[in-house]
Scaffold this active site. Structure first.
Site: not given
Ligand SMILES: *Cc1c(COP(=O)(O)O)cnc(C)c1O
Length: 391
Positions: A180, A208, A239
């Protein structure tokens, strides 16, 4: 109230060191532009990769679910908090991920806690990349298994750890799919090959990568064509998926086991209907609107190239996470502050989140940004970077 003087002392020294951070409230929805302190800024700090936080289909699904099933579920999953929509969504997600089964947890954070704390015993060992996410580190703290840390994405270091741990019943190798802070992708193919050579289990945290990498955003396993060779995939729905939640995608046995032993699953209330319905609609969006991911990557290329052309150090990123590495903490904070003056919201990140001397402003472009908006952001970076002698 008396009693917290010791915390106040610590907070004061944080302020003296300049590491005390205040929360920044948004006064708008989470879009390509956000309103902060009454000012419109280009948002480069969110994880809203595909702009799904405000997707009309997902909003509608959430509203309909509230109307039909209410605002909350009133129980943990194992007692009375499993609705048919929870199970339906998990089946849909398993099909999407090409795995036998999935189990959804309250967040990606608790998904890591649930899996890592439950499936290993003192006869086992967990082998973890040194830059894995905090939720993996905390999950590992909860297991009785032995621990080994290997150097970041270093295959020799990983192989050494595997060689040294032959006496354990099970070896579990854990890695982030995308890291990240630097935006680099783990060399998953090579990691999987090593795990196969040493008969180790492999777990990938694709927080991610969910919605970003792989066909229709299926993640790094699909990106590297490793379907069926990775034992455990953890993903987040918070996310790119734009809502809230985490999941474990694996076998039916792992799902059944977590239902009995995964403590966040057992002792924390299930997702409200609006959350589950919006997540389910998000999977449809991933399948029906692949152009969102195309636009995300087009924007990524445009913005990354722009920063590089200006002379910024963008590290080793190969994803939409692009760090602008400036070194010193003060300089990173100054860059972030100046950017804000020039209309861009990009947060600075310093030690201990990243190594000392590696302080940075981290940017994430989304599919929602127009090229004009990104050019505006690049102009702000150019101006601020020159004023601070970074470029
Ligand atoms: C963000 C993140 C998580 C936590 O996910 P949430 O759904 O926000 O709790 C877990 N692992 C990694 C690698 C992450 O980046």
């Amino acid at each position: 109230m008396k009693g917290f003087e010791y915390l106040q002392d610590e907070l004061k020294s944080m302020k003296d060191e300049g590491v005390f951070r205040s929360l920044v409230p948004l006064e708008s929805d989470q879009g390509a532009k956000v309103v902060i302190n009454g000012k419109e800024l280009i948002q480069l700090s969110s994880n809203n990769y595909l702009g799904l936080t405000a997707h009309p289909k997902m909003k509608k699904a959430a509203i309909d679910a509230v109307e039909q099933y209410g605002a909350g579920t009133g129980s943990v999953r194992t007692i009375a908090g499993t609705f048919s929509m929870h199970n339906d969504f998990e089946e849909k997600l398993a099909e999407f991920k090409h795995t036998e089964a999935t189990l959804v947890l309250q967040s990606g954070f608790t998904a890591n806690q649930a899996i890592l704390s439950s499936i290993l015993t003192k006869d086992d060992v967990v082998i973890s990349d040194e830059l894995n996410h905090a939720s993996i580190i905390d999950g590992i703290r909860l297991t009785k298994a032995a621990r080994k840390i290997y150097k970041h994405v270093d295959l020799d270091s990983l192989e050494e750890a595997l060689k040294e741990s032959g006496e354990y019943r099970k070896r579990l190798v854990v890695t982030d799919g995308v890291f990240s802070m630097d935006g680099n992708i783990a060399p998953l193919k090579e990691i999987v090959e090593l795990c196969e050579k040493y008969d180790a289990l492999i777990m990938v945290d694709d927080a991610h990568a969910s919605g970003v990498l792989g066909r229709n955003g299926r993640g790094t396993v699909d990106h590297f064509d490793l379907n069926g060779r990775v034992h455990i995939q953890v993903g987040t729905l918070s996310k790119a998926i734009g809502v809230l939640g985490g999941y474990v995608a694996s076998t039916q046995a792992v799902r059944d086991y977590l239902i009995h032993k995964g403590r966040p699953f057992l002792f924390s209330t299930s997702h409200p209907p609006a959350v589950t319905a919006a997540c389910s609609a998000a999977v449809d969006v991933l399948l029906e609107e692949p152009e969102l991911i195309d636009r995300l990557w087009k924007n990524t290329e445009f913005f990354k190239k722009g920063l590089e052309k200006l002379g910024f150090d963008t590290g080793k990123s190969d994803t939409p996470i692009t760090p602008v590495i400036v070194g010193g903490e003060t300089k990173a904070h100054q860059l972030s502050d100046k950017l804000r003056d020039y209309g861009v919201f990009a947060q600075s990140i310093a030690f201990p989140t990243v190594a000392k001397g590696q302080a940075r402003v981290r940017t994430i472009v989304t599919a929602q940004h127009s090229e004009e908006l990104l050019q505006e952001a690049l102009d702000a970076f150019a101006k601020a970077g020159k004023e601070l002698d970074i470029i």
